[in-house]
Write a protein that holds these residues in place. Sequence first.
Motif, short mmCIF file in Angstrom:
data_model
loop_
_atom_site.label_atom_id
_atom_site.label_comp_id
_atom_site.label_asym_id
_atom_site.label_seq_id
_atom_site.Cartn_x
_atom_site.Cartn_y
_atom_site.Cartn_z
N ASP A 1 0.81 -1.23 0.00
CA ASP A 1 0.00 0.00 0.00
C ASP A 1 0.84 1.28 0.00
N THR A 2 2.06 1.19 0.52
CA THR A 2 2.92 2.38 0.57
C THR A 2 3.77 2.53 -0.69
N GLY A 3 3.65 1.58 -1.63
CA GLY A 3 4.39 1.65 -2.88
C GLY A 3 5.71 0.90 -2.88
N LYS A 4 6.03 0.23 -1.76
CA LYS A 4 7.27 -0.54 -1.70
C LYS A 4 7.10 -1.83 -2.49
N LEU A 5 8.19 -2.23 -3.15
CA LEU A 5 8.16 -3.38 -4.04
C LEU A 5 8.66 -4.64 -3.35
N ASN A 6 8.00 -5.75 -3.59
CA ASN A 6 8.48 -7.06 -3.18
C ASN A 6 8.94 -7.75 -4.46
N LEU A 7 10.21 -8.16 -4.46
CA LEU A 7 10.83 -8.63 -5.69
C LEU A 7 11.34 -10.05 -5.57
N SER A 8 11.60 -10.65 -6.74
CA SER A 8 12.13 -12.01 -6.81
C SER A 8 13.27 -12.07 -7.82
N LEU A 9 14.28 -12.88 -7.50
CA LEU A 9 15.38 -13.12 -8.44
C LEU A 9 15.29 -14.50 -9.07
N ARG A 10 14.23 -15.23 -8.80
CA ARG A 10 14.11 -16.60 -9.31
C ARG A 10 14.09 -16.68 -10.83
N ASP A 11 13.62 -15.62 -11.51
CA ASP A 11 13.60 -15.61 -12.97
C ASP A 11 14.92 -15.10 -13.56
N ASN A 12 15.83 -14.65 -12.72
CA ASN A 12 17.11 -14.11 -13.16
C ASN A 12 18.01 -15.25 -13.62
#
Length: 128
Positions: A67-78
């Motif tokens: 909700d605050t605009g912070k991103l949750n990211l993943s490197l599994r596709d890297n």
Amino acid sequence: MKKQYRVGQHIKVRVTGIQPYGAFVETPDNTEGLIHISEVMDDYVHNLKKLLTPGQIVKAKIISIDDTGKLNLSLRDNDYFKNYERKKVKRSVLDEIKETEKYGFQSLAERLPTWVKQSKKRIEDTSK
């Protein structure tokens, strides 16, 4: 002006900090995010500092935006981290037995000295 991000998008981020549970990252427009340790690769990650360093730039996939605009990211596709998983050193003598077992059964007593030598060498190599 902040860029609009969407789930599933691949973006380049810079690692700003590393904690035992994940890596804090930042986009070029200063949007903050987190790559949880479970999202680095499919294999178990014991020490994130061996894979990522502050200042490093990596390509990550957005898996959610809070909700605050912070991103949750993943490197599994890297691709880099996928290849790293494949290159990992064997973790068990059992893996080696399955690959090298060509001549039939050898008793445990015959193989034990070889296993002890291999284990001692691995311990020495990892302690350096």
